[in-house]
Design a protein around this motif. Structure first.
Motif, PDB file in Angstrom:
ATOM      1  N   ILE A   1      54.470  56.290 112.139  1.00 21.28           N
ATOM      2  CA  ILE A   1      55.609  55.657 112.651  1.00 21.28           C
ATOM      3  C   ILE A   1      56.565  55.356 111.672  1.00 21.28           C
ATOM      4  O   ILE A   1      57.486  55.310 111.761  1.00 21.28           O
ATOM      5  CB  ILE A   1      54.969  54.315 112.662  1.00 21.28           C
ATOM      6  N   HIS A   2      56.164  55.391 110.269  1.00 18.51           N
ATOM      7  CA  HIS A   2      57.433  54.625 109.101  1.00 18.51           C
ATOM      8  C   HIS A   2      58.081  56.347 109.054  1.00 18.51           C
ATOM      9  O   HIS A   2      59.858  56.107 109.053  1.00 18.51           O
ATOM     10  CB  HIS A   2      56.624  54.301 107.990  1.00 18.51           C
ATOM     11  N   ILE A   3      57.469  57.850 109.129  1.00 18.71           N
ATOM     12  CA  ILE A   3      58.400  58.402 109.314  1.00 18.71           C
ATOM     13  C   ILE A   3      59.942  58.473 110.281  1.00 18.71           C
ATOM     14  O   ILE A   3      60.514  59.354 110.512  1.00 18.71           O
ATOM     15  CB  ILE A   3      57.924  59.610 109.211  1.00 18.71           C
ATOM     16  N   ILE A   4      58.547  58.392 111.730  1.00 19.15           N
ATOM     17  CA  ILE A   4      60.185  58.852 112.707  1.00 19.15           C
ATOM     18  C   ILE A   4      60.569  57.577 112.621  1.00 19.15           C
ATOM     19  O   ILE A   4      61.706  57.458 113.119  1.00 19.15           O
ATOM     20  CB  ILE A   4      58.446  58.699 114.181  1.00 19.15           C
ATOM     21  N   GLY A   5      60.239  55.854 112.457  1.00 16.76           N
ATOM     22  CA  GLY A   5      60.765  55.623 112.461  1.00 16.76           C
ATOM     23  C   GLY A   5      62.352  55.550 111.732  1.00 16.76           C
ATOM     24  O   GLY A   5      63.517  55.322 112.165  1.00 16.76           O
ATOM     25  N   GLY A   6      62.097  55.809 110.853  1.00 15.32           N
ATOM     26  CA  GLY A   6      63.303  56.237 109.573  1.00 15.32           C
ATOM     27  C   GLY A   6      64.294  57.416 109.461  1.00 15.32           C
ATOM     28  O   GLY A   6      65.213  57.311 110.383  1.00 15.32           O
ATOM     29  N   VAL A   7      63.565  58.709 110.599  1.00 20.71           N
ATOM     30  CA  VAL A   7      64.064  59.153 111.041  1.00 20.71           C
ATOM     31  C   VAL A   7      65.539  58.668 112.360  1.00 20.71           C
ATOM     32  O   VAL A   7      66.481  58.957 112.285  1.00 20.71           O
ATOM     33  CB  VAL A   7      63.832  60.614 111.332  1.00 20.71           C
ATOM     34  N   ILE A   8      64.669  58.054 113.077  1.00 21.25           N
ATOM     35  CA  ILE A   8      65.290  57.903 114.369  1.00 21.25           C
ATOM     36  C   ILE A   8      66.256  56.239 113.326  1.00 21.25           C
ATOM     37  O   ILE A   8      67.685  56.594 114.250  1.00 21.25           O
ATOM     38  CB  ILE A   8      64.318  57.123 115.045  1.00 21.25           C
ATOM     39  N   ALA A   9      66.367  55.657 112.568  1.00 22.29           N
ATOM     40  CA  ALA A   9      67.033  54.670 112.082  1.00 22.29           C
ATOM     41  C   ALA A   9      67.877  55.628 111.595  1.00 22.29           C
ATOM     42  O   ALA A   9      68.843  54.878 111.816  1.00 22.29           O
ATOM     43  CB  ALA A   9      66.597  53.913 111.398  1.00 22.29           C
ATOM     44  N   VAL A  10      67.660  56.936 110.931  1.00 25.11           N
ATOM     45  CA  VAL A  10      69.432  57.432 110.126  1.00 25.11           C
ATOM     46  C   VAL A  10      69.414  57.583 111.111  1.00 25.11           C
ATOM     47  O   VAL A  10      71.083  57.767 111.434  1.00 25.11           O
ATOM     48  CB  VAL A  10      68.765  58.676 109.122  1.00 25.11           C
ATOM     49  N   GLY A  11      69.756  58.606 111.981  1.00 17.38           N
ATOM     50  CA  GLY A  11      70.169  59.146 113.857  1.00 17.38           C
ATOM     51  C   GLY A  11      70.743  57.621 114.497  1.00 17.38           C
ATOM     52  O   GLY A  11      72.074  58.321 114.405  1.00 17.38           O
ATOM     53  N   PHE A  12      70.139  56.924 114.709  1.00 19.12           N
ATOM     54  CA  PHE A  12      71.092  55.686 114.922  1.00 19.12           C
ATOM     55  C   PHE A  12      72.135  55.086 114.889  1.00 19.12           C
ATOM     56  O   PHE A  12      72.862  55.020 114.771  1.00 19.12           O
ATOM     57  CB  PHE A  12      69.610  54.385 115.409  1.00 19.12           C
ATOM     58  N   PHE A  13      71.917  55.000 113.064  1.00 16.14           N
ATOM     59  CA  PHE A  13      73.171  54.468 112.103  1.00 16.14           C
ATOM     60  C   PHE A  13      73.887  55.102 112.501  1.00 16.14           C
ATOM     61  O   PHE A  13      75.343  55.460 112.142  1.00 16.14           O
ATOM     62  CB  PHE A  13      72.253  54.146 111.197  1.00 16.14           C
ATOM     63  N   LEU A  14      74.254  57.082 112.198  1.00 15.92           N
ATOM     64  CA  LEU A  14      74.984  57.611 112.361  1.00 15.92           C
ATOM     65  C   LEU A  14      75.906  57.838 113.698  1.00 15.92           C
ATOM     66  O   LEU A  14      77.176  57.859 113.245  1.00 15.92           O
ATOM     67  CB  LEU A  14      74.438  58.816 111.510  1.00 15.92           C
ATOM     68  N   LEU A  15      75.207  57.336 114.440  1.00 11.50           N
ATOM     69  CA  LEU A  15      75.628  57.647 116.042  1.00 11.50           C
ATOM     70  C   LEU A  15      76.422  56.387 116.154  1.00 11.50           C
ATOM     71  O   LEU A  15      77.636  56.209 117.128  1.00 11.50           O
ATOM     72  CB  LEU A  15      74.636  57.610 116.478  1.00 11.50           C
ATOM     73  N   LEU A  16      75.970  55.292 115.810  1.00  4.55           N
ATOM     74  CA  LEU A  16      76.334  53.840 115.774  1.00  4.55           C
ATOM     75  C   LEU A  16      78.040  54.274 114.942  1.00  4.55           C
ATOM     76  O   LEU A  16      78.869  53.836 115.417  1.00  4.55           O
ATOM     77  CB  LEU A  16      75.968  52.509 114.990  1.00  4.55           C
ATOM     78  N   ILE A  17      78.014  54.734 113.804  1.00  7.12           N
ATOM     79  CA  ILE A  17      79.077  54.738 112.349  1.00  7.12           C
ATOM     80  C   ILE A  17      80.289  55.992 113.672  1.00  7.12           C
ATOM     81  O   ILE A  17      81.492  55.317 113.621  1.00  7.12           O
ATOM     82  CB  ILE A  17      79.038  55.305 111.927  1.00  7.12           C
ATOM     83  N   ALA A  18      79.580  56.922 114.044  1.00  4.10           N
ATOM     84  CA  ALA A  18      80.960  58.062 114.678  1.00  4.10           C
ATOM     85  C   ALA A  18      80.819  57.126 116.004  1.00  4.10           C
ATOM     86  O   ALA A  18      82.060  57.670 116.353  1.00  4.10           O
ATOM     87  CB  ALA A  18      79.778  59.123 115.323  1.00  4.10           C
ATOM     88  N   ILE A  19      80.681  56.140 116.915  1.00  2.29           N
ATOM     89  CA  ILE A  19      81.044  55.568 117.940  1.00  2.29           C
ATOM     90  C   ILE A  19      81.964  54.217 117.265  1.00  2.29           C
ATOM     91  O   ILE A  19      83.357  54.916 118.387  1.00  2.29           O
ATOM     92  CB  ILE A  19      80.033  54.714 118.892  1.00  2.29           C
ATOM     93  N   VAL A  20      82.314  53.845 116.465  1.00  2.78           N
ATOM     94  CA  VAL A  20      82.737  53.182 115.962  1.00  2.78           C
ATOM     95  C   VAL A  20      84.531  53.632 115.588  1.00  2.78           C
ATOM     96  O   VAL A  20      85.634  53.111 115.980  1.00  2.78           O
ATOM     97  CB  VAL A  20      82.437  52.350 115.296  1.00  2.78           C
ATOM     98  N   GLY A  21      84.594  55.128 115.259  1.00  2.00           N
ATOM     99  CA  GLY A  21      85.091  55.707 114.801  1.00  2.00           C
ATOM    100  C   GLY A  21      85.582  56.148 116.023  1.00  2.00           C
ATOM    101  O   GLY A  21      87.153  56.449 115.726  1.00  2.00           O
TER     102      GLY A  21
END
Length: 211
Positions: free
Chosen positions: A43-63
């Motif tokens: 769950i740590h590996i999966i959670g880490g990858v999802i967190a990176v993807g979600f963070f990049l998605l959030l930044i892109a939406i803001v931009g």
């Protein structure tokens, strides 16, 4: 409208953020696919990858929203956060490109030690190997991993997982470092576009108003 104008800057910034959104969704999708097919159970590996993807998605939406509405505050936070991401990604990419064999081995040992037994068994089954590296300083851990190994090669003569990983580690690190370095410069482009676009006037607005 010339390419350096308001509309061109807006369209370029929107396009760049659409690409970031697709990359973020791709990361989330790959993590979910890996979990669904049982390739990685930690769950740590999966959670880490999802967190990176979600963070990049959030930044892109803001931009993207900031670019569409020419929102000064959102564009400011977007370019600040994107610049911080650039610094982090640039450092990691350079580290990947500069990593030698000894450092790769130390990194593998550190990462292997943080995995739980279920994840180790999954990796051993996928790679058809047992244990990480048969070294004197980690002999007890190696023997324990081999005892719990469920790889099909166990009845014969298994390679260690560390040997297989190190064989491809140099090539993988070069690719990861190169790709990361390339995308880090696209982030600098995004920061530059955001600064330029933020200081331009909207031709549809009041000509006397500074936006």
């Amino acid at each position: 409208m010339v390419c350096g104008g308001f509309t061109c800057s807006k369209n370029a910034l929107c396009s760049l953020n659409v690409v970031y959104m697709l990359v973020g969704l791709l990361l989330i999708g790959v993590a979910a696919w890996g979990k669904g097919f049982g390739l990685v159970s930690s769950i740590h590996i999966i959670g880490g990858v999802i967190a990176v993807g979600f963070f990049l998605l959030l930044i892109a939406i803001v931009g993207l929203v900031g670019a569409i509405h020419h929102h000064q505050v959102m564009l400011f936070f977007y370019m600040v956060i994107l610049f911080i991401v650039f610094l982090f990604q640039f450092g990691v990419s350079c580290s990947c490109l500069a990593m030698n064999g000894g450092q790769q081995e130390a990194l593998l040992n550190s990462a292997w030690g943080m995995l739980n037994n279920k994840t180790k068994m999954d990796l051993e089954s996928q790679l058809d190997c047992c244990g990480l590296l048969n070294l004197p300083e980690s002999q007890a851990q190696f023997d324990q991993d081999v005892a719990h190994c469920t790889a099909s090669c166990k009845s014969e003569s298994c390679h260690t997982c560390g040997e297989l990983m190190l064989t491809h580690a140099t090539v993988a690190l070069k690719i990861l470092g190169g790709v990361g370095l390339f995308f880090s410069f696209t982030e600098i482009l995004g920061v530059w576009l955001a600064v330029r676009y933020r200081n331009q006037k909207d031709p549809r607005a009041n000509p006397s108003a500074f936006l």
